[in-house]
Design a protein around this motif. Structure first.
Motif, PDB file in Angstrom:
ATOM      1  N   HIS A 187      51.128  45.139  -2.827  1.00  0.00           N
ATOM      2  CA  HIS A 187      50.476  45.235  -4.027  1.00  0.00           C
ATOM      3  C   HIS A 187      49.458  46.450  -4.125  1.00  0.00           C
ATOM      4  N   GLY A 188      48.618  46.536  -3.102  1.00  0.00           N
ATOM      5  CA  GLY A 188      47.491  47.547  -3.364  1.00  0.00           C
ATOM      6  C   GLY A 188      48.228  48.974  -3.154  1.00  0.00           C
ATOM      7  N   GLU A 193      49.869  53.919  -6.227  1.00  0.00           N
ATOM      8  CA  GLU A 193      51.049  54.891  -6.699  1.00  0.00           C
ATOM      9  C   GLU A 193      50.977  54.956  -8.238  1.00  0.00           C
ATOM     10  N   LEU A 194      50.997  53.784  -8.840  1.00  0.00           N
ATOM     11  CA  LEU A 194      50.739  53.869 -10.274  1.00  0.00           C
ATOM     12  C   LEU A 194      49.642  54.531 -10.706  1.00  0.00           C
ATOM     13  N   TYR A 203      55.644  60.933  -8.799  1.00  0.00           N
ATOM     14  CA  TYR A 203      55.768  59.488  -8.595  1.00  0.00           C
ATOM     15  C   TYR A 203      57.490  58.874  -8.054  1.00  0.00           C
ATOM     16  N   ARG A 204      58.402  59.691  -8.387  1.00  0.00           N
ATOM     17  CA  ARG A 204      59.793  59.281  -7.841  1.00  0.00           C
ATOM     18  C   ARG A 204      59.993  59.023  -6.730  1.00  0.00           C
ATOM     19  N   SER A 205      59.695  60.011  -5.650  1.00  0.00           N
ATOM     20  CA  SER A 205      60.124  60.450  -4.345  1.00  0.00           C
ATOM     21  C   SER A 205      59.581  59.050  -3.578  1.00  0.00           C
ATOM     22  N   PRO A 206      58.055  58.688  -3.725  1.00  0.00           N
ATOM     23  CA  PRO A 206      57.567  57.635  -2.830  1.00  0.00           C
ATOM     24  C   PRO A 206      58.445  56.390  -3.243  1.00  0.00           C
ATOM     25  N   PHE A 245      63.856  45.588  -9.732  1.00  0.00           N
ATOM     26  CA  PHE A 245      62.569  45.538  -9.155  1.00  0.00           C
ATOM     27  C   PHE A 245      61.884  46.898  -8.998  1.00  0.00           C
ATOM     28  N   VAL A 246      62.810  47.764  -8.549  1.00  0.00           N
ATOM     29  CA  VAL A 246      62.561  49.306  -8.576  1.00  0.00           C
ATOM     30  C   VAL A 246      62.347  49.832 -10.105  1.00  0.00           C
ATOM     31  N   ASP A 247      63.138  49.563 -10.859  1.00  0.00           N
ATOM     32  CA  ASP A 247      63.185  49.877 -12.144  1.00  0.00           C
ATOM     33  C   ASP A 247      62.044  49.235 -13.052  1.00  0.00           C
ATOM     34  N   PHE A 248      61.733  48.180 -12.731  1.00  0.00           N
ATOM     35  CA  PHE A 248      60.601  47.554 -13.160  1.00  0.00           C
ATOM     36  C   PHE A 248      59.290  48.262 -12.888  1.00  0.00           C
ATOM     37  N   GLN A 249      59.164  48.648 -11.461  1.00  0.00           N
ATOM     38  CA  GLN A 249      57.905  49.575 -11.189  1.00  0.00           C
ATOM     39  C   GLN A 249      57.963  50.900 -12.055  1.00  0.00           C
ATOM     40  N   PHE A 250      59.328  51.389 -12.178  1.00  0.00           N
ATOM     41  CA  PHE A 250      59.322  52.563 -13.129  1.00  0.00           C
ATOM     42  C   PHE A 250      58.971  52.371 -14.364  1.00  0.00           C
ATOM     43  N   ALA A 251      59.371  51.133 -14.964  1.00  0.00           N
ATOM     44  CA  ALA A 251      58.803  50.999 -16.527  1.00  0.00           C
ATOM     45  C   ALA A 251      57.382  50.829 -16.349  1.00  0.00           C
ATOM     46  N   LEU A 252      56.822  50.282 -15.320  1.00  0.00           N
ATOM     47  CA  LEU A 252      55.154  50.106 -15.353  1.00  0.00           C
ATOM     48  C   LEU A 252      54.741  51.391 -15.532  1.00  0.00           C
ATOM     49  N   TRP A 253      55.200  52.497 -14.647  1.00  0.00           N
ATOM     50  CA  TRP A 253      54.467  53.721 -14.413  1.00  0.00           C
ATOM     51  C   TRP A 253      54.980  54.388 -15.923  1.00  0.00           C
TER      52      TRP A 253
END
Length: 291
Positions: A187-188, A193-194, A203-206, A245-253
């Motif tokens: 999570h850290g 990254e966010l 952001y996208r590549s990592p 979950f990847v899309d979820f992280q993208f949505a958070l960003w």
């Protein structure tokens, strides 16, 4: 000011199997983490997935993902897979009945890592009706003895589940070492990254190469697992939840950087898909509060 994340109308995948799914009902698409679903909600995904395999949809989605047009390693990766997941979710909803308002769950591997405190193979995802980490011969998945909530053991095993993936069996070789976690599972790291990357290109590549790629391989292991191959990954029911979950992280960003709107005047659609009761990471770290 910030430049909105790029969009590309050519990046959308071709909808498989003879055109788009029927128009979804008016009910919202509510996406929640797999480990927080009820037994009935998990069965909805399990039974729907098998039905889509029986009617040829899983094979069609696998063929689309296997095509040379699927973007990996470029700027279209996140938007293409978002559209792909939307169409996949629409196929569940097109089954009607209990699936009419279906929302695709996601695999929150960060929370499961914290809960498990052990090897990847011991994560809840492998003990919840989707087949285990690959305990059978030739890495074929078996049932789990810890699936609970009335969910039987062999939903996706080659012998008991009536699902044979690519014609042989569903295969995994999930990491069995305590040291098999990766930066994108922490999570850290994800929070860093966010906070540190406020442009799409940074952001996208990592997110793809660290969080996404390693998640695939920690499930696939050294065996001939479908999820370790672009050509066959879509045969594994975990694949879609991993990407969600990847899309979820993208949505958070997007939300953190003001990029979640489709146009300057439109409401956010990611807020609708990932509401407060499904934002497990968001609630843990107060990214979006509880709104």
């Amino acid at each position: 000011g910030n430049t909105p994340a790029p969009t590309d109308s050519t990046s959308a995948p071709v909808t498989p199997a003879g055109g788009p799914a029927p128009a979804p009902p008016s009910c919202k698409r509510i996406r929640k983490p797999w480990h927080l679903l009820t037994g009935a909600e998990r069965l909805l995904y399990i039974n729907g997935f098998k039905e889509l395999w029986r009617n040829g949809k899983i094979q069609a989605f696998s063929a689309v993902h296997a095509s040379s047009d699927t973007p990996h390693g470029d700027k279209k990766f996140l938007s293409w897979h978002r559209h792909y997941l939307y169409e996949f979710e629409s196929q569940f909803r097109a089954l009607g009945g209990d699936w009419a308002c279906f929302g695709l769950p996601y695999w929150d591997w960060v929370s499961e890592k914290l809960d498990t405190n052990g090897p990847v193979k011991d994560m809840y995802i492998f003990n919840s009706g989707l087949g285990d980490y690959g305990s059978g011969n030739n890495y074929c998945v078996g049932g789990s003895s810890n699936e609970g909530d009335g969910i039987g053991n062999d939903h996706f095993s080659v012998n008991g589940g009536g699902y044979t993936a690519d014609g042989y069996c569903l295969r995994r070789d999930a990491c069995s070492l305590d040291s098999c976690y990766w930066p994108g599972s922490d999570h850290g790291h994800l929070m860093g990254e966010l906070n540190a990357r406020d442009t799409f290109s940074a952001y996208r590549s990592p997110l793809e190469t660290s969080a996404h790629n390693y998640a695939h391989m920690k499930v696939a292991g050294s065996g001939s697992s479908q999820i370790g191959s672009v050509a066959e990954a879509a045969y594994d029911p975990i694949f879609y939840m991993l990407h969600n979950f990847v899309d979820f992280q993208f949505a958070l960003w997007q939300d953190c950087n003001g990029f979640e709107q489709v146009t300057a005047n439109s409401p956010s659609f990611t807020d609708a898909m990932y509401p407060s009761d499904g934002r497990h990471i968001a609630m843990q770290f107060d990214i979006l509060g509880t709104g």
